[in-house]
Design a protein around this motif. Structure first.
Motif, PDB file in Angstrom:
ATOM      1  N   ASP A  57       0.809  -1.225   0.000  1.00 50.37           N
ATOM      2  CA  ASP A  57       0.000   0.000   0.000  1.00 50.37           C
ATOM      3  C   ASP A  57       0.839   1.271   0.000  1.00 50.37           C
ATOM      4  O   ASP A  57       0.292   2.374   0.037  1.00 50.37           O
ATOM      5  N   PHE A  58       2.153   1.144  -0.013  1.00 46.74           N
ATOM      6  CA  PHE A  58       3.040   2.292   0.158  1.00 46.74           C
ATOM      7  C   PHE A  58       2.799   3.380  -0.893  1.00 46.74           C
ATOM      8  O   PHE A  58       2.621   4.550  -0.550  1.00 46.74           O
ATOM      9  N   GLU A  59       2.796   3.014  -2.162  1.00 43.35           N
ATOM     10  CA  GLU A  59       2.632   4.006  -3.232  1.00 43.35           C
ATOM     11  C   GLU A  59       1.283   4.715  -3.131  1.00 43.35           C
ATOM     12  O   GLU A  59       1.201   5.936  -3.289  1.00 43.35           O
ATOM     13  N   ASN A  60       0.223   3.960  -2.860  1.00 42.61           N
ATOM     14  CA  ASN A  60      -1.112   4.545  -2.720  1.00 42.61           C
ATOM     15  C   ASN A  60      -1.153   5.501  -1.524  1.00 42.61           C
ATOM     16  O   ASN A  60      -1.746   6.574  -1.595  1.00 42.61           O
ATOM     17  N   ALA A  61      -0.495   5.126  -0.426  1.00 39.26           N
ATOM     18  CA  ALA A  61      -0.460   5.979   0.770  1.00 39.26           C
ATOM     19  C   ALA A  61       0.278   7.283   0.476  1.00 39.26           C
ATOM     20  O   ALA A  61      -0.150   8.355   0.917  1.00 39.26           O
ATOM     21  N   ILE A  62       1.360   7.212  -0.287  1.00 35.81           N
ATOM     22  CA  ILE A  62       2.119   8.419  -0.650  1.00 35.81           C
ATOM     23  C   ILE A  62       1.225   9.374  -1.442  1.00 35.81           C
ATOM     24  O   ILE A  62       1.203  10.576  -1.186  1.00 35.81           O
ATOM     25  N   VAL A  63       0.469   8.836  -2.385  1.00 33.27           N
ATOM     26  CA  VAL A  63      -0.429   9.671  -3.197  1.00 33.27           C
ATOM     27  C   VAL A  63      -1.477  10.339  -2.310  1.00 33.27           C
ATOM     28  O   VAL A  63      -1.727  11.547  -2.426  1.00 33.27           O
ATOM     29  N   ILE A  64      -2.064   9.588  -1.391  1.00 31.36           N
ATOM     30  CA  ILE A  64      -3.083  10.136  -0.488  1.00 31.36           C
ATOM     31  C   ILE A  64      -2.489  11.218   0.412  1.00 31.36           C
ATOM     32  O   ILE A  64      -3.092  12.272   0.629  1.00 31.36           O
ATOM     33  N   LEU A  65      -1.291  10.964   0.935  1.00 30.65           N
ATOM     34  CA  LEU A  65      -0.645  11.941   1.814  1.00 30.65           C
ATOM     35  C   LEU A  65      -0.267  13.216   1.060  1.00 30.65           C
ATOM     36  O   LEU A  65      -0.370  14.312   1.604  1.00 30.65           O
ATOM     37  N   LYS A  66       0.133  13.080  -0.194  1.00 33.70           N
ATOM     38  CA  LYS A  66       0.435  14.270  -1.000  1.00 33.70           C
ATOM     39  C   LYS A  66      -0.834  15.062  -1.281  1.00 33.70           C
ATOM     40  O   LYS A  66      -0.836  16.292  -1.195  1.00 33.70           O
ATOM     41  N   GLU A  67      -1.914  14.360  -1.638  1.00 30.39           N
ATOM     42  CA  GLU A  67      -3.186  15.027  -1.923  1.00 30.39           C
ATOM     43  C   GLU A  67      -3.702  15.772  -0.699  1.00 30.39           C
ATOM     44  O   GLU A  67      -4.279  16.848  -0.818  1.00 30.39           O
ATOM     45  N   GLY A  68      -3.511  15.202   0.487  1.00 30.61           N
ATOM     46  CA  GLY A  68      -3.986  15.817   1.716  1.00 30.61           C
ATOM     47  C   GLY A  68      -3.081  16.916   2.237  1.00 30.61           C
ATOM     48  O   GLY A  68      -3.402  17.591   3.206  1.00 30.61           O
ATOM     49  N   GLY A  69      -1.915  17.090   1.611  1.00 32.79           N
ATOM     50  CA  GLY A  69      -0.978  18.120   2.037  1.00 32.79           C
ATOM     51  C   GLY A  69      -0.127  17.720   3.229  1.00 32.79           C
ATOM     52  O   GLY A  69       0.542  18.547   3.837  1.00 32.79           O
ATOM     53  N   TYR A  70      -0.143  16.442   3.576  1.00 25.50           N
ATOM     54  CA  TYR A  70       0.653  15.967   4.706  1.00 25.50           C
ATOM     55  C   TYR A  70       2.087  15.656   4.305  1.00 25.50           C
ATOM     56  O   TYR A  70       2.952  15.493   5.157  1.00 25.50           O
ATOM     57  N   LEU A  71       2.324  15.554   3.014  1.00 20.79           N
ATOM     58  CA  LEU A  71       3.628  15.153   2.504  1.00 20.79           C
ATOM     59  C   LEU A  71       3.907  15.911   1.217  1.00 20.79           C
ATOM     60  O   LEU A  71       3.002  16.117   0.407  1.00 20.79           O
ATOM     61  N   THR A  72       5.141  16.350   1.042  1.00 21.10           N
ATOM     62  CA  THR A  72       5.544  17.030  -0.189  1.00 21.10           C
ATOM     63  C   THR A  72       6.702  16.275  -0.815  1.00 21.10           C
ATOM     64  O   THR A  72       7.297  15.391  -0.199  1.00 21.10           O
ATOM     65  N   ASP A  73       7.031  16.644  -2.038  1.00 19.09           N
ATOM     66  CA  ASP A  73       8.160  16.008  -2.707  1.00 19.09           C
ATOM     67  C   ASP A  73       9.458  16.260  -1.952  1.00 19.09           C
ATOM     68  O   ASP A  73      10.326  15.386  -1.895  1.00 19.09           O
ATOM     69  N   SER A  74       9.610  17.439  -1.359  1.00 18.68           N
ATOM     70  CA  SER A  74      10.843  17.730  -0.616  1.00 18.68           C
ATOM     71  C   SER A  74      10.932  16.868   0.649  1.00 18.68           C
ATOM     72  O   SER A  74      12.020  16.512   1.079  1.00 18.68           O
ATOM     73  N   ASP A  75       9.785  16.520   1.240  1.00 21.61           N
ATOM     74  CA  ASP A  75       9.790  15.619   2.396  1.00 21.61           C
ATOM     75  C   ASP A  75      10.312  14.249   1.994  1.00 21.61           C
ATOM     76  O   ASP A  75      11.039  13.606   2.750  1.00 21.61           O
ATOM     77  N   LEU A  76       9.928  13.794   0.814  1.00 24.05           N
ATOM     78  CA  LEU A  76      10.374  12.485   0.343  1.00 24.05           C
ATOM     79  C   LEU A  76      11.871  12.480   0.059  1.00 24.05           C
ATOM     80  O   LEU A  76      12.542  11.478   0.271  1.00 24.05           O
ATOM     81  N   GLU A  77      12.394  13.599  -0.424  1.00 24.32           N
ATOM     82  CA  GLU A  77      13.817  13.684  -0.739  1.00 24.32           C
ATOM     83  C   GLU A  77      14.678  13.637   0.512  1.00 24.32           C
ATOM     84  O   GLU A  77      15.766  13.092   0.507  1.00 24.32           O
TER      85      GLU A  77
END
Length: 130
Positions: A57-77
């Motif tokens: 479920d990791f990829e789907n969770a990342i998409v949901i967290l990005k959509e909700g504003g809880y995670l950004t691309d810079s956070d992933l980096e």
């Protein structure tokens, strides 16, 4: 197997995020939540509160967290260094250690390596006289 998708400083920060992921059918685990609730000053020392999801479920969770504003691309980096990710991924495949927390796996591997190095040190410094 569960993998960490998000790390926060305080356990209450995971409540809404976890609810959002579970509403989408993603099973979640929260690691070190109670430790930080008992003593919030431990948060930095133990690496924060970790929200985990199943690896599938990791990829789907990342998409949901990005959509909700809880995670950004810079956070992933700036997520865990590659060495830590490599170590976590590979030690989770060891049969006796795969269900053990990451910190315990590190301690076990270090203890085994120290034992091996200590044994080699004794063997080579004894000159073959046991």
């Amino acid at each position: 197997m569960f993998v960490t998708v998000l790390t926060v400083y305080y356990s209450h920060e995971t409540a809404v995020i976890r609810g959002r992921l579970e509403a989408e059918g993603i099973e979640c685990n929260v690691i070190d939540e109670l430790t930080v609730q008992v003593n919030p000053l431990y948060s930095n020392a133990i690496g924060g509160v970790k929200l985990q999801v199943r690896e599938s479920d990791f990829e789907n969770a990342i998409v949901i967290l990005k959509e909700g504003g809880y995670l950004t691309d810079s956070d992933l980096e700036k997520s865990a260094p590659k060495m830590i990710s490599f170590f976590e991924r590979n030690t989770s495949k060891i049969p006796l250690l795969k269900n053990v927390r990451f910190e315990i796996r590190v301690m076990v591997i270090v203890a085994v390596l120290v034992g091996i190095i200590g044994g080699l040190f004794v063997i080579f410094n004894s000159g073959g006289n046991y």
